[in-house]
Design a protein around this motif. Structure first.
Motif, short mmCIF file in Angstrom:
data_model
loop_
_atom_site.label_atom_id
_atom_site.label_comp_id
_atom_site.label_asym_id
_atom_site.label_seq_id
_atom_site.Cartn_x
_atom_site.Cartn_y
_atom_site.Cartn_z
N ASP A 119 53.45 -26.45 13.33
CA ASP A 119 52.54 -25.63 12.54
C ASP A 119 53.33 -24.78 11.55
O ASP A 119 54.37 -24.22 11.89
CB ASP A 119 51.73 -24.72 13.44
N CYS A 120 52.82 -24.70 10.32
CA CYS A 120 53.55 -23.96 9.28
C CYS A 120 53.37 -22.46 9.42
O CYS A 120 54.14 -21.69 8.84
CB CYS A 120 53.09 -24.42 7.90
N ARG A 121 52.35 -22.02 10.18
CA ARG A 121 52.12 -20.59 10.39
C ARG A 121 51.77 -20.32 11.85
O ARG A 121 51.19 -21.18 12.52
CB ARG A 121 50.98 -20.08 9.50
N THR A 122 52.12 -19.15 12.31
CA THR A 122 51.69 -18.71 13.64
C THR A 122 50.24 -18.24 13.54
O THR A 122 49.74 -17.96 12.45
CB THR A 122 52.58 -17.57 14.15
N PRO A 123 49.52 -18.12 14.68
CA PRO A 123 48.14 -17.61 14.62
C PRO A 123 48.05 -16.24 13.96
O PRO A 123 47.09 -15.96 13.22
CB PRO A 123 47.74 -17.54 16.10
N GLU A 124 49.03 -15.39 14.21
CA GLU A 124 49.02 -14.06 13.59
C GLU A 124 49.17 -14.15 12.07
O GLU A 124 48.56 -13.38 11.32
CB GLU A 124 50.13 -13.20 14.18
N GLU A 125 49.99 -15.10 11.61
CA GLU A 125 50.15 -15.29 10.16
C GLU A 125 48.88 -15.82 9.54
O GLU A 125 48.52 -15.44 8.42
CB GLU A 125 51.33 -16.23 9.89
N TRP A 126 48.19 -16.72 10.25
CA TRP A 126 46.93 -17.24 9.73
C TRP A 126 45.92 -16.11 9.56
O TRP A 126 45.25 -16.01 8.53
CB TRP A 126 46.36 -18.29 10.68
N MET A 127 45.81 -15.24 10.57
CA MET A 127 44.84 -14.17 10.52
C MET A 127 45.19 -13.14 9.44
O MET A 127 44.31 -12.53 8.83
CB MET A 127 44.72 -13.47 11.87
N SER A 128 46.48 -12.96 9.17
CA SER A 128 46.91 -11.99 8.16
C SER A 128 46.50 -12.42 6.76
O SER A 128 46.49 -11.60 5.83
CB SER A 128 48.42 -11.77 8.22
N LEU A 129 46.16 -13.71 6.58
CA LEU A 129 45.70 -14.18 5.26
C LEU A 129 44.37 -13.55 4.87
O LEU A 129 43.98 -13.58 3.70
CB LEU A 129 45.57 -15.71 5.26
N GLY A 130 43.66 -12.98 5.84
CA GLY A 130 42.39 -12.32 5.53
C GLY A 130 42.55 -10.93 4.96
O GLY A 130 41.56 -10.33 4.52
N LEU A 131 43.77 -10.40 4.98
CA LEU A 131 44.02 -9.06 4.44
C LEU A 131 44.40 -9.16 2.96
O LEU A 131 45.43 -9.74 2.62
CB LEU A 131 45.13 -8.37 5.22
N GLU A 132 43.58 -8.59 2.11
CA GLU A 132 43.90 -8.56 0.69
C GLU A 132 44.84 -7.40 0.40
O GLU A 132 44.80 -6.37 1.10
CB GLU A 132 42.61 -8.43 -0.14
N GLY A 134 46.37 -4.07 -0.50
CA GLY A 134 45.79 -2.75 -0.67
C GLY A 134 44.52 -2.49 0.10
O GLY A 134 43.91 -1.44 -0.05
N SER A 135 44.09 -3.44 0.94
CA SER A 135 42.85 -3.27 1.70
C SER A 135 43.16 -3.31 3.19
O SER A 135 44.02 -4.05 3.65
CB SER A 135 41.85 -4.37 1.35
N SER A 136 42.44 -2.48 3.95
CA SER A 136 42.60 -2.45 5.39
C SER A 136 41.53 -3.26 6.11
O SER A 136 41.56 -3.40 7.33
CB SER A 136 42.56 -1.00 5.90
N LYS A 137 40.58 -3.80 5.36
CA LYS A 137 39.50 -4.59 5.94
C LYS A 137 39.87 -6.08 5.89
O LYS A 137 40.12 -6.62 4.82
CB LYS A 137 38.19 -4.35 5.18
N ARG A 138 39.91 -6.69 7.05
CA ARG A 138 40.32 -8.10 7.14
C ARG A 138 39.11 -9.01 7.00
O ARG A 138 38.16 -8.93 7.75
CB ARG A 138 41.03 -8.35 8.47
N LYS A 139 39.19 -9.90 6.03
CA LYS A 139 38.12 -10.86 5.79
C LYS A 139 38.36 -12.12 6.63
O LYS A 139 39.45 -12.33 7.15
CB LYS A 139 38.06 -11.23 4.30
N PRO A 140 37.33 -12.97 6.76
CA PRO A 140 37.52 -14.23 7.48
C PRO A 140 38.50 -15.15 6.76
O PRO A 140 38.72 -15.02 5.55
CB PRO A 140 36.11 -14.83 7.52
N VAL A 141 39.05 -16.09 7.49
CA VAL A 141 39.95 -17.10 6.93
C VAL A 141 39.22 -18.44 7.00
O VAL A 141 38.65 -18.78 8.04
CB VAL A 141 41.28 -17.15 7.72
N PRO A 142 39.19 -19.21 5.92
CA PRO A 142 38.44 -20.47 5.93
C PRO A 142 39.07 -21.51 6.85
O PRO A 142 40.29 -21.58 7.00
CB PRO A 142 38.50 -20.92 4.46
N GLY A 143 38.22 -22.30 7.47
CA GLY A 143 38.71 -23.36 8.34
C GLY A 143 37.59 -24.33 8.69
O GLY A 143 36.45 -24.19 8.23
N LYS A 144 37.93 -25.33 9.50
CA LYS A 144 36.95 -26.29 10.02
C LYS A 144 37.07 -26.30 11.54
O LYS A 144 38.16 -26.24 12.09
CB LYS A 144 37.18 -27.69 9.45
N ALA A 145 35.93 -26.39 12.20
CA ALA A 145 35.91 -26.40 13.67
C ALA A 145 34.97 -27.49 14.15
O ALA A 145 33.94 -27.78 13.52
CB ALA A 145 35.47 -25.04 14.21
#
Length: 210
Positions: A119-132, A134-145
């Motif tokens: 895997d190119c990213r750890t789960p924590e790195e994937w989730m950090s992609l939701g942080l824009e 200057g913002s403290s609010k984490r948005k969802p990360v796109p995926g397929k399930a």
């Protein structure tokens, strides 16, 4: 000399003057822009003879978007609906003529075969992609399930024989390190991740009230 008079409907006049395609993002999205960018192992400063980093990111992004996991599995003869183990039903065992290899049903969960070594990213790195920035609010990360099409029965009995599983666009809300599971939410018809009141789901759905 006369004073320049701006028309009252100046904005509508500008909209009518738009000619050809635009690079402006016109579609609404609940996902951060950086969550679609692939991970590129390249220096930020351009090396002579190599493509700039942004060009390589855009090429890979378009390349990855051209893939569809359901089509890739189907090309290998894999039925996505058969990947989830179901309750064993001895009264409905298909005859051996209808089964190519074995009459035994699928009983091992997918996590048994999961391998995250490449895997190119750890789960924590994937989730950090939701942080824009200057913002403290984490948005969802796109995926397929791989989820059941029937939400009610899927929650009550995910191994029910009547369920149909499909690859569905979701927003990844959170990750549980202890269970090694992701919390996901299906996107609506517009590709948005909203709660029952139509508000964007932020910070994994956790509100100030809990």
């Amino acid at each position: 000399v006369t004073k320049f008079q701006m028309p009252a409907d100046f904005r509508s006049l500008l909209d009518k003057q738009m000619v050809g395609p635009s690079t402006e993002t016109l579609t609404e999205s609940d996902f951060p822009e950086q969550s679609f960018k692939p991970k590129v192992q390249m220096p930020f400063k351009r090396v002579p003879g190599q493509n700039p980093r942004k060009v390589e990111e855009e090429r890979r992004r378009r390349h990855y978007l051209s893939f569809d996991i359901a089509e890739l599995l189907s090309s290998k003869g894999i039925d996505s609906n058969q990947l989830i183990p179901r309750h064993y039903d001895p009264d409905n065992i298909p005859p051996i003529e209808e089964t190519k290899e074995s009459v035994f049903p699928i009983y091992l969960p997918l996590k048994v075969f999961d391998n995250d070594e490449y895997d190119c990213r750890t789960p924590e790195e994937w989730m950090s992609l939701g942080l824009e920035p200057g913002s403290s609010k984490r948005k969802p990360v796109p995926g397929k399930a791989l989820l059941p099409t029937d939400d009610v029965l899927g929650h009550e009995d995910p191994n029910n024989q009547e369920l149909i599983y499909k690859w569905i666009d979701v927003g990844v809300l959170d990750y549980d390190k202890e269970t090694d599971l992701y919390l996901v939410h299906k996107t609506d018809k517009k590709g948005l991740v909203r709660d029952e009141e139509g508000r964007p789901i932020l910070n994994g759905g956790v509100t100030p009230q809990g």
